[in-house]
Enzyme design. Structure first.
Site, PDB file in Angstrom:
ATOM      1  N   HIS A  15      33.503  12.165  55.434  1.00 35.86           N
ATOM      2  CA  HIS A  15      33.799  12.950  54.234  1.00 35.86           C
ATOM      3  C   HIS A  15      34.734  12.133  53.336  1.00 35.86           C
ATOM      4  CE1 HIS A  15      37.748  13.997  55.806  1.00 35.86           C
ATOM      5  NE2 HIS A  15      37.171  14.363  56.925  1.00 35.86           N
ATOM      6  N   HIS A  21      46.248  10.840  59.430  1.00 35.50           N
ATOM      7  CA  HIS A  21      46.594  10.341  58.109  1.00 35.50           C
ATOM      8  C   HIS A  21      48.079  10.069  57.987  1.00 35.50           C
ATOM      9  CE1 HIS A  21      46.189  11.109  53.481  1.00 35.50           C
ATOM     10  NE2 HIS A  21      46.019   9.835  53.776  1.00 35.50           N
ATOM     11  N   GLU A  80      52.207  15.800  50.550  1.00 35.96           N
ATOM     12  CA  GLU A  80      51.142  16.803  50.626  1.00 35.96           C
ATOM     13  C   GLU A  80      51.741  18.156  51.006  1.00 35.96           C
ATOM     14  OE1 GLU A  80      47.959  15.754  53.210  1.00 35.96           O
ATOM     15  OE2 GLU A  80      47.959  13.652  52.635  1.00 35.96           O
ATOM     16  N   HIS A  94      53.603  17.748  54.506  1.00 34.76           N
ATOM     17  CA  HIS A  94      53.574  16.436  55.132  1.00 34.76           C
ATOM     18  C   HIS A  94      54.066  15.452  54.084  1.00 34.76           C
ATOM     19  CE1 HIS A  94      50.356  18.848  57.178  1.00 34.76           C
ATOM     20  NE2 HIS A  94      51.241  18.642  58.120  1.00 34.76           N
ATOM     21  N   HIS A 118      50.179  13.036  60.106  1.00 36.21           N
ATOM     22  CA  HIS A 118      49.618  14.375  60.252  1.00 36.21           C
ATOM     23  C   HIS A 118      48.125  14.247  60.508  1.00 36.21           C
ATOM     24  CE1 HIS A 118      49.383  13.324  55.965  1.00 36.21           C
ATOM     25  NE2 HIS A 118      48.282  14.062  55.911  1.00 36.21           N
TER      26      HIS A 118
HETATM   27 FE   FE2 Z   1      46.785  14.037  54.403  1.00 32.62          FE
END
Ligand code: FE2
Length: 471
Positions: free
Chosen positions: A315, A360, A366, A398, A404
């Site tokens: 994705h 990530h 975020e 995050h 995360h």
């Molecule tokens: Fe992320």
């Protein structure tokens, strides 16, 4: 609420358009902005959203034609809410921007914002979660949650609000909002979002279906510089994501003004450098009869978002779901803030695709929230503090370079799951405020009862099976 109020509101369409609107016949000057004789005895007033000299493509301003200029009846002056006995907080979001914000790189998660313990209107019900920069130097952002159960204009003390610091993006999660602005009215329900630009006077009430006692809950992003725009589409082409025609602006609407009628007396609240100031006004600020321009509030229905996605494998990065962006990051292509959603969509379909978000570490901050349903990278259960996981009305943070990703339970479940058949994810609507700014977290966010202090436990339980496969 009158019968008239229950008529569906009308809107002007189109993102960034130059629009003209008049609530009374022949009240809009033609051929010029500021005639000596303004039709209908109105006063012409320009509301500038950008510097006069801003590039034409970014220049934002609206001409207002009103019964009285905004400067009239201001001689009583604003008084700081810190100095005055008032039922308003001293600082917007109940947070002293200079003393109540702390750096903390830990991943964080919060349960749903609870209803207010005591009655609260919109201004009283906002709490600062995180932020960066300083509105006095027009840098950075702020993120808030709100929960309120009273209207701003329901009591003897009618309140109206304007923000000198930045633009608000409001994301209702529970209960719709009936918002009146100088430019007209908007109704914004969960699943929709709205933007109130810097300086526009507005009032937020709860959109009630009946007289039941309900409370409104949601999220807000504020940008201290610039304005939101639609993201560039690049190779996607000229259509897709949030289409400009689906953005709706209010039409002109005015209240009658009568200074002799004491019931029209109200309080104008100004957020100025994250502090609150208040003054009385003898009449409604909503006396704009006609307007034209391109500096306007607007709303957008997230269900209209045209999601673009992979049709083969992997994705794409979540930037593919950007609804609105605010330029102003310090590097080319980097936003000050993006508003991103994770809408219902068909997921990538080849058999070796891992569908949830990957692990990530990000150069951006975020902050995520959930409007309804579930998010596919987080199971509904929390850690040892029993706070319940990522739930509607809750949120997570995050920060820059904080690791995360999917929790262990979600990861292994999706590794085992085959991906051969197309799957439509239709189980929820999450969103992200993503910012290039390093954010501090408010004392409220750190200490509130809905903080899930055991959040990081969701990443316990990963096993090292090298050199063998997990399954
Ligand atoms: Fe992320």
């Amino acid at each position: 609420m009158t019968a008239d109020d229950k008529e569906p509101l009308q809107y002007h369409r189109g993102f960034g358009n130059h629009i003209e609107s008049a609530a009374y016949p022949h009240s809009l000057p033609q051929g010029r902005n500021n005639p000596r004789l303004v039709p209908r005895g109105l006063y012409a007033e320009q509301l500038s959203g950008t510097a006069f000299t801003a590039p034409r493509c970014e220049n934002r301003r609206t001409w207002l034609y009103r019964m009285l200029p905004s400067v009239s009846s201001t001689s009583s002056g604003f008084i700081s809410c810190q100095d005055k006995s008032t039922n308003l907080p001293s600082f917007f979001g109940h947070t002293d921007w200079n003393h109540d914000m702390k750096l903390d790189p830990n991943p964080m998660r919060w349960g749903a914002t609870p209803p207010p313990k005591e009655g609260a209107n919109f201004i009283q019900g906002v709490h600062t979660m995180l932020g960066s920069g300083d509105p006095t130097t027009k840098s950075g952002i702020a993120v808030y949650v709100y929960a309120f159960d009273q209207d701003m204009n329901c009591h003897d003390e009618k309140m109206h609000f304007y923000n000198s610091d930045g633009d608000f993006l409001i994301v209702p999660q529970q209960s719709g909002l009936a918002i009146q602005t100088e430019l007209g009215k908007m109704e914004v329900s969960p699943g929709e979002v709205c933007v109130i630009p810097r300086g526009v006077v507005f009032t937020v009430n709860i959109l009630r279906d009946d007289d039941k006692h309900v409370f409104a809950r949601g999220y807000m992003l504020e940008i201290f510089r610039g304005h939101f725009s639609l993201p560039e589409l690049g190779p996607i082409g000229s259509n897709g994501l949030a289409n400009g025609r689906d953005f709706l602006h209010p039409i002109a609407h005015y209240d009658e003004v009568d200074d002799a009628n004491e019931s029209q007396s109200c309080i104008i609240v100004n957020k100025f450098g994250q502090s609150l100031f208040a003054r009385t006004n003898p009449h409604s600020p909503y006396n704009v009869v006609a307007w034209h321009g391109n500096y306007l509030p607007y709303k957008y229905d997230l269900r209209k978002f045209c999601a673009i996605n992979s049709v083969s494998y992997d994705h794409p990065d979540p930037s593919i779901y950007t609804v609105l962006t605010a330029k102003g990051g310090d590097e080319e292509g980097t936003a000050l803030a993006d508003f991103v959603i994770f809408p219902p969509r068909v997921m990538a379909t080849d058999e070796n695709t891992f569908r949830p978000p990957w692990f990530h570490r990000n150069v951006m901050t975020e902050y995520m929230g959930l409007i309804y349903g579930e998010y596919d990278a987080k199971k509904g259960t929390g850690g040892s503090d029993q706070k319940g996981g990522f739930v509607p009305g809750g949120s997570s943070l995050h920060s820059i370079m904080t690791p995360h990703g999917p929790d262990a339970a979600s990861y292994y479940e999706n590794v085992k799951k085959g991906c051969k058949e197309p799957t439509k994810f239709d189980g929820g609507l999450a969103f992200m405020f993503e910012s290039s700014a390093m954010c501090k977290v408010s004392k409220f966010a750190l200490n509130c009862e809905q903080r899930e202090t055991s959040y990081a436990e969701c990443w316990n339980g990963f096993k090292n099976t090298f050199p063998n496969m997990h399954v």
